[in-house]
Design a protein around this motif. Structure first.
Motif, mmCIF file in Angstrom:
data_model
loop_
_atom_site.group_PDB
_atom_site.id
_atom_site.type_symbol
_atom_site.label_atom_id
_atom_site.label_comp_id
_atom_site.label_asym_id
_atom_site.label_seq_id
_atom_site.Cartn_x
_atom_site.Cartn_y
_atom_site.Cartn_z
ATOM 1 N N GLU A 30 0.838 -1.201 0.000
ATOM 2 C CA GLU A 30 0.000 0.000 0.000
ATOM 3 C C GLU A 30 0.870 1.246 0.000
ATOM 4 O O GLU A 30 1.827 1.347 0.758
ATOM 5 N N VAL A 31 0.533 2.174 -0.873
ATOM 6 C CA VAL A 31 1.134 3.504 -0.896
ATOM 7 C C VAL A 31 -0.022 4.471 -0.658
ATOM 8 O O VAL A 31 -0.785 4.762 -1.573
ATOM 9 N N PRO A 32 -0.188 4.956 0.580
ATOM 10 C CA PRO A 32 -1.351 5.785 0.901
ATOM 11 C C PRO A 32 -1.444 7.091 0.114
ATOM 12 O O PRO A 32 -2.525 7.565 -0.177
ATOM 13 N N SER A 33 -0.284 7.681 -0.233
ATOM 14 C CA SER A 33 -0.315 8.947 -0.952
ATOM 15 C C SER A 33 0.858 9.027 -1.925
ATOM 16 O O SER A 33 2.004 8.802 -1.546
ATOM 17 N N SER A 34 0.563 9.398 -3.147
ATOM 18 C CA SER A 34 1.628 9.531 -4.150
ATOM 19 C C SER A 34 2.506 10.756 -3.890
ATOM 20 O O SER A 34 3.559 10.902 -4.515
ATOM 21 N N LYS A 35 2.130 11.609 -2.961
ATOM 22 C CA LYS A 35 2.961 12.757 -2.607
ATOM 23 C C LYS A 35 4.331 12.333 -2.092
ATOM 24 O O LYS A 35 5.279 13.107 -2.145
ATOM 25 N N VAL A 36 4.434 11.088 -1.632
ATOM 26 C CA VAL A 36 5.700 10.585 -1.120
ATOM 27 C C VAL A 36 6.784 10.626 -2.198
ATOM 28 O O VAL A 36 7.967 10.772 -1.895
ATOM 29 N N LEU A 39 7.274 12.974 -4.343
ATOM 30 C CA LEU A 39 7.652 14.343 -4.684
ATOM 31 C C LEU A 39 8.705 14.942 -3.752
ATOM 32 O O LEU A 39 9.374 15.894 -4.123
ATOM 33 N N GLY A 40 8.825 14.393 -2.558
ATOM 34 C CA GLY A 40 9.758 14.958 -1.584
ATOM 35 C C GLY A 40 11.074 14.206 -1.531
ATOM 36 O O GLY A 40 11.302 13.232 -2.247
ATOM 37 N N GLU A 41 11.946 14.696 -0.655
ATOM 38 C CA GLU A 41 13.230 14.045 -0.445
ATOM 39 C C GLU A 41 12.998 12.718 0.278
ATOM 40 O O GLU A 41 12.167 12.624 1.182
ATOM 41 N N TRP A 42 13.717 11.678 -0.116
ATOM 42 C CA TRP A 42 13.520 10.341 0.430
ATOM 43 C C TRP A 42 14.498 10.104 1.587
ATOM 44 O O TRP A 42 15.676 9.834 1.396
ATOM 45 N N LYS A 43 13.986 10.242 2.820
ATOM 46 C CA LYS A 43 14.745 9.960 4.033
ATOM 47 C C LYS A 43 13.831 9.138 4.947
ATOM 48 O O LYS A 43 13.288 9.655 5.923
ATOM 49 N N PRO A 44 13.644 7.867 4.604
ATOM 50 C CA PRO A 44 12.642 7.076 5.317
ATOM 51 C C PRO A 44 13.094 6.566 6.679
ATOM 52 O O PRO A 44 14.278 6.423 6.956
ATOM 53 N N GLU A 45 12.100 6.321 7.506
ATOM 54 C CA GLU A 45 12.280 5.559 8.737
ATOM 55 C C GLU A 45 11.569 4.244 8.485
ATOM 56 O O GLU A 45 10.402 4.230 8.084
ATOM 57 N N ILE A 46 12.276 3.144 8.690
ATOM 58 C CA ILE A 46 11.750 1.822 8.377
ATOM 59 C C ILE A 46 11.479 1.064 9.675
ATOM 60 O O ILE A 46 12.328 1.012 10.563
ATOM 61 N N ASN A 47 10.294 0.475 9.757
ATOM 62 C CA ASN A 47 9.915 -0.360 10.893
ATOM 63 C C ASN A 47 9.575 -1.745 10.345
ATOM 64 O O ASN A 47 8.739 -1.862 9.448
ATOM 65 N N VAL A 48 10.229 -2.775 10.874
ATOM 66 C CA VAL A 48 10.004 -4.151 10.423
ATOM 67 C C VAL A 48 9.466 -4.969 11.590
ATOM 68 O O VAL A 48 10.072 -4.995 12.665
ATOM 69 N N THR A 104 5.983 -7.503 8.148
ATOM 70 C CA THR A 104 5.344 -6.238 7.804
ATOM 71 C C THR A 104 6.400 -5.144 7.862
ATOM 72 O O THR A 104 7.056 -4.967 8.886
ATOM 73 N N VAL A 105 6.562 -4.444 6.746
ATOM 74 C CA VAL A 105 7.515 -3.343 6.667
ATOM 75 C C VAL A 105 6.720 -2.055 6.468
ATOM 76 O O VAL A 105 5.942 -1.941 5.521
ATOM 77 N N THR A 106 6.920 -1.114 7.376
ATOM 78 C CA THR A 106 6.267 0.192 7.277
ATOM 79 C C THR A 106 7.352 1.250 7.127
ATOM 80 O O THR A 106 8.260 1.333 7.960
ATOM 81 N N ALA A 107 7.255 2.021 6.056
ATOM 82 C CA ALA A 107 8.205 3.112 5.819
ATOM 83 C C ALA A 107 7.471 4.430 5.985
ATOM 84 O O ALA A 107 6.421 4.639 5.376
ATOM 85 N N THR A 108 8.026 5.297 6.807
ATOM 86 C CA THR A 108 7.486 6.643 6.944
ATOM 87 C C THR A 108 8.536 7.619 6.429
ATOM 88 O O THR A 108 9.734 7.391 6.567
ATOM 89 N N ASN A 109 8.041 8.681 5.832
ATOM 90 C CA ASN A 109 8.921 9.704 5.295
ATOM 91 C C ASN A 109 8.285 11.051 5.588
ATOM 92 O O ASN A 109 7.116 11.266 5.263
ATOM 93 N N ALA A 110 9.040 11.930 6.210
ATOM 94 C CA ALA A 110 8.558 13.270 6.566
ATOM 95 C C ALA A 110 7.248 13.190 7.360
ATOM 96 O O ALA A 110 6.318 13.948 7.147
ATOM 97 N N GLY A 111 7.177 12.196 8.266
ATOM 98 C CA GLY A 111 6.038 12.105 9.171
ATOM 99 C C GLY A 111 4.804 11.401 8.631
ATOM 100 O O GLY A 111 3.833 11.260 9.359
ATOM 101 N N SER A 112 4.807 10.985 7.387
ATOM 102 C CA SER A 112 3.638 10.279 6.870
ATOM 103 C C SER A 112 4.054 8.925 6.290
ATOM 104 O O SER A 112 5.209 8.722 5.909
ATOM 105 N N THR A 113 3.101 8.027 6.226
ATOM 106 C CA THR A 113 3.391 6.683 5.735
ATOM 107 C C THR A 113 3.689 6.710 4.254
ATOM 108 O O THR A 113 2.882 7.179 3.455
#
Length: 154
Positions: free
Chosen positions: A24-30, A32-41, A62-71
């Motif tokens: 799942e990619v909740p928003s395609s806005k991800v 457009l920004g700089e990619w500095k993810p936080e990864i939770n496995v 389950t891998v969850t990546a957040t970037n700039a505070g959003s999933t």
């Protein structure tokens, strides 16, 4: 010693399969920004007896990546295997299903996660190796501590 005990047990991998897969990619806005993810496995395994000599072991990652505070994305894979186990006594059976089988499944779930994340057009995602023997031993230690702990007073 019986003939069965003298011969030792039997173990065979009969099938490995993807039981469930989601991405799942909740928003395609991800994108457009700089990619500095936080990864939770998160990783979990489950064992189910499916016959007299057969077990299904399922590993869920389950891998969850957040970037700039959003999933940015959520990837979940349930990789399963059907294993034939015969003539193996407990606690060896418990360790076989709780550590050895997950060691067999992990490379497949690792590949599935990498593939689905790449297909989502994100940078390559390789899960770090996991020591399932150590995880199993720690889980057993925790269960023994809980069993030895006095029951709370009511």
């Amino acid at each position: 010693m019986s003939e069965q005990e003298n011969q030792g047990g039997q173990f065979a991998l009969e099938r490995i399969f993807v039981k469930d897969l989601s991405f799942e990619v909740p928003s395609s806005k991800v994108f457009l920004g700089e990619w500095k993810p936080e990864i939770n496995v998160n990783l979990a395994t489950e064992t189910q007896r499916i016959g007299d000599t057969h077990f299904e072991v399922t590993m869920t990652v389950t891998v969850t990546a957040t970037n700039a505070g959003s999933t940015a994305f959520v990837a979940e894979v349930k990789q399963a295997g059907i294993f034939m186990v015969q003539g193996v006594a407990e606690p060896q059976l418990s360790q076989l299903l709780g550590a050895y089988c997950p060691n067999i499944l992990f490379p497949y779930v690792r590949e599935a996660i990498s593939d689905v994340v790449n297909r989502g057009s994100f940078p390559q995602m390789l899960l770090a190796p996991v020591n399932f023997d150590a995880l199993y031993a720690e889980n057993q230690r925790q269960q023994q501590q809980q069993a030895a702990a006095p029951a709370p007073l009511q």
